[in-house]
Design a protein around this motif. Sequence first.
Motif, PDB file in Angstrom:
ATOM      1  N   PRO A  46       0.817  -1.213   0.000  1.00  0.00           N
ATOM      2  CA  PRO A  46       0.000   0.000   0.000  1.00  0.00           C
ATOM      3  C   PRO A  46       0.851   1.263   0.000  1.00  0.00           C
ATOM      4  O   PRO A  46       1.930   1.310   0.607  1.00  0.00           O
ATOM      5  CB  PRO A  46      -0.812  -0.124   1.301  1.00  0.00           C
ATOM      6  N   ALA A  47       0.349   2.281  -0.690  1.00  0.00           N
ATOM      7  CA  ALA A  47       1.022   3.577  -0.681  1.00  0.00           C
ATOM      8  C   ALA A  47       0.810   4.249   0.675  1.00  0.00           C
ATOM      9  O   ALA A  47      -0.174   3.981   1.368  1.00  0.00           O
ATOM     10  CB  ALA A  47       0.469   4.460  -1.800  1.00  0.00           C
ATOM     11  N   THR A  48       1.730   5.108   1.054  1.00  0.00           N
ATOM     12  CA  THR A  48       1.610   5.843   2.310  1.00  0.00           C
ATOM     13  C   THR A  48       0.640   6.997   2.125  1.00  0.00           C
ATOM     14  O   THR A  48       0.839   7.862   1.276  1.00  0.00           O
ATOM     15  CB  THR A  48       2.978   6.382   2.756  1.00  0.00           C
ATOM     16  N   ALA A  49      -0.427   6.993   2.912  1.00  0.00           N
ATOM     17  CA  ALA A  49      -1.479   7.993   2.765  1.00  0.00           C
ATOM     18  C   ALA A  49      -1.076   9.315   3.422  1.00  0.00           C
ATOM     19  O   ALA A  49      -0.328   9.341   4.405  1.00  0.00           O
ATOM     20  CB  ALA A  49      -2.776   7.490   3.389  1.00  0.00           C
ATOM     21  N   ASP A  50      -1.570  10.409   2.856  1.00  0.00           N
ATOM     22  CA  ASP A  50      -1.397  11.726   3.476  1.00  0.00           C
ATOM     23  C   ASP A  50      -2.501  11.877   4.513  1.00  0.00           C
ATOM     24  O   ASP A  50      -3.609  12.301   4.218  1.00  0.00           O
ATOM     25  CB  ASP A  50      -1.500  12.819   2.406  1.00  0.00           C
ATOM     26  N   SER A  51      -2.200  11.509   5.754  1.00  0.00           N
ATOM     27  CA  SER A  51      -3.233  11.366   6.773  1.00  0.00           C
ATOM     28  C   SER A  51      -2.738  11.871   8.115  1.00  0.00           C
ATOM     29  O   SER A  51      -1.538  11.897   8.387  1.00  0.00           O
ATOM     30  CB  SER A  51      -3.627   9.883   6.885  1.00  0.00           C
ATOM     31  N   ILE A  52      -3.693  12.248   8.972  1.00  0.00           N
ATOM     32  CA  ILE A  52      -3.343  12.653  10.338  1.00  0.00           C
ATOM     33  C   ILE A  52      -3.010  11.443  11.211  1.00  0.00           C
ATOM     34  O   ILE A  52      -2.503  11.614  12.320  1.00  0.00           O
ATOM     35  CB  ILE A  52      -4.483  13.455  10.999  1.00  0.00           C
ATOM     36  N   TRP A  53      -3.271  10.231  10.717  1.00  0.00           N
ATOM     37  CA  TRP A  53      -3.110   9.040  11.551  1.00  0.00           C
ATOM     38  C   TRP A  53      -1.738   8.411  11.365  1.00  0.00           C
ATOM     39  O   TRP A  53      -1.387   7.951  10.278  1.00  0.00           O
ATOM     40  CB  TRP A  53      -4.198   8.013  11.224  1.00  0.00           C
ATOM     41  N   TRP A  54      -0.973   8.349  12.430  1.00  0.00           N
ATOM     42  CA  TRP A  54       0.316   7.653  12.434  1.00  0.00           C
ATOM     43  C   TRP A  54       0.130   6.185  12.072  1.00  0.00           C
ATOM     44  O   TRP A  54       0.937   5.596  11.355  1.00  0.00           O
ATOM     45  CB  TRP A  54       0.952   7.801  13.820  1.00  0.00           C
ATOM     46  N   LEU A  55      -0.941   5.581  12.555  1.00  0.00           N
ATOM     47  CA  LEU A  55      -1.183   4.157  12.343  1.00  0.00           C
ATOM     48  C   LEU A  55      -1.657   3.830  10.940  1.00  0.00           C
ATOM     49  O   LEU A  55      -1.805   2.658  10.590  1.00  0.00           O
ATOM     50  CB  LEU A  55      -2.203   3.640  13.358  1.00  0.00           C
ATOM     51  N   ALA A  56      -1.903   4.854  10.108  1.00  0.00           N
ATOM     52  CA  ALA A  56      -2.375   4.602   8.753  1.00  0.00           C
ATOM     53  C   ALA A  56      -1.240   4.223   7.804  1.00  0.00           C
ATOM     54  O   ALA A  56      -1.487   3.749   6.702  1.00  0.00           O
ATOM     55  CB  ALA A  56      -3.105   5.827   8.210  1.00  0.00           C
ATOM     56  N   GLY A  57      -0.014   4.432   8.228  1.00  0.00           N
ATOM     57  CA  GLY A  57       1.135   4.150   7.371  1.00  0.00           C
ATOM     58  C   GLY A  57       1.949   2.970   7.851  1.00  0.00           C
ATOM     59  O   GLY A  57       1.607   2.309   8.829  1.00  0.00           O
ATOM     60  N   ARG A 103       0.574  24.495  17.436  1.00  0.00           N
ATOM     61  CA  ARG A 103      -0.226  24.636  16.212  1.00  0.00           C
ATOM     62  C   ARG A 103       0.465  24.010  15.006  1.00  0.00           C
ATOM     63  O   ARG A 103      -0.176  23.805  13.965  1.00  0.00           O
ATOM     64  CB  ARG A 103      -0.522  26.116  15.951  1.00  0.00           C
ATOM     65  N   ARG A 104       1.739  23.678  15.126  1.00  0.00           N
ATOM     66  CA  ARG A 104       2.469  23.003  14.043  1.00  0.00           C
ATOM     67  C   ARG A 104       2.132  21.511  13.963  1.00  0.00           C
ATOM     68  O   ARG A 104       2.419  20.860  12.957  1.00  0.00           O
ATOM     69  CB  ARG A 104       3.980  23.169  14.239  1.00  0.00           C
ATOM     70  N   ILE A 105       1.532  20.981  15.000  1.00  0.00           N
ATOM     71  CA  ILE A 105       1.206  19.546  15.041  1.00  0.00           C
ATOM     72  C   ILE A 105      -0.029  19.273  14.197  1.00  0.00           C
ATOM     73  O   ILE A 105      -1.023  19.990  14.283  1.00  0.00           O
ATOM     74  CB  ILE A 105       0.967  19.093  16.498  1.00  0.00           C
ATOM     75  N   ASP A 106       0.035  18.237  13.385  1.00  0.00           N
ATOM     76  CA  ASP A 106      -1.132  17.875  12.569  1.00  0.00           C
ATOM     77  C   ASP A 106      -1.220  16.375  12.369  1.00  0.00           C
ATOM     78  O   ASP A 106      -1.532  15.889  11.292  1.00  0.00           O
ATOM     79  CB  ASP A 106      -1.079  18.583  11.211  1.00  0.00           C
ATOM     80  N   GLY A 107      -0.924  15.622  13.452  1.00  0.00           N
ATOM     81  CA  GLY A 107      -1.019  14.179  13.377  1.00  0.00           C
ATOM     82  C   GLY A 107      -1.245  13.582  14.752  1.00  0.00           C
ATOM     83  O   GLY A 107      -0.895  14.178  15.775  1.00  0.00           O
TER      84      GLY A 107
END
Length: 297
Positions: A46-57, A103-107
């Motif tokens: 699977p490709a690495t998704a552009d997502s807020i979820w650490w567990l999605a990759g 505010r720099r955090i997005d995951g």
Amino acid sequence: MSLSESTTNLASRLTALAQRLGLSGRVARMVFERSRTLQLPFQPLPATADSIWWLAGPPLHRLVNLPRDALSGPVQEDKAEARAVLMRVVEQEQLSFADFDLRRIDGLCSPPPEIGGMFSTFEEFAATQTCRSVRIISYKDFLKTISTALPRFLAGEPIELCQASWYGERLFWASEQYGESFACAIAYARLRGLEVNLPAQLTRYRISQYGLAELKQHYHVLAMPVQAWSDPSFMGLLLDNQLPYARLSLLRNPGAPEFLLLPKASAEANALGEGLRLSGAPDVIAHLEQLHKRTGG
């Protein structure tokens, strides 16, 4: 051209290919010939998704501290050697910040909710039904919400963060709880222009060019479907010839492939690796090389 001539030419080409790959022994050639014709339900990684979820990759960070019992296989020495090389594929770095803008955090490292959805920003996630119960309409609400996620927020306790090169520059909050509260609070802070600073400890992971080159030099690493381990043709090649190998279950999702490590120092194991690649097995090392190049490693 007659059928017999065509068959002869094909056999000659395969023999030449086997010789170029260094598969000169009788057993090695047999393993190569049989493995390249295996019919297994290979699936692309699977490709690495552009997502807020650490567990999605891909959980490549686990390679840094890979447990001794993480790999399976019949010979302890083979597993130990494979583990030692795998643990050099990903590097870890620790950084400290005295005053970090949250505010720099997005995951998030917390488990994704059952609603699904990748969500590329906290703002997208905050607008979902899952976060509907988190109401922030005033600064007082904001303090209450962020203190739910960070009970020592007003005391200035440092926050734990993580970052991985395969996710780009995205920063993740390293907590497995209260993801909804944290995401909503940060989204509100960005919307209102609130300064939200804390000391921070950042763990940064990146794929090592040298570790990856070492893995490629010594091993084939192939993504094998779960059906392979009950396939008599494949298991016969692996076990009847007493090939050295190790197995690693790294991916989390149900039905995910297992990684098969075959040492190239063994002519027969190398033959199996080359044959499996020709039969369609995804090359894990090539996948990691693409991730490394894409992230500018």
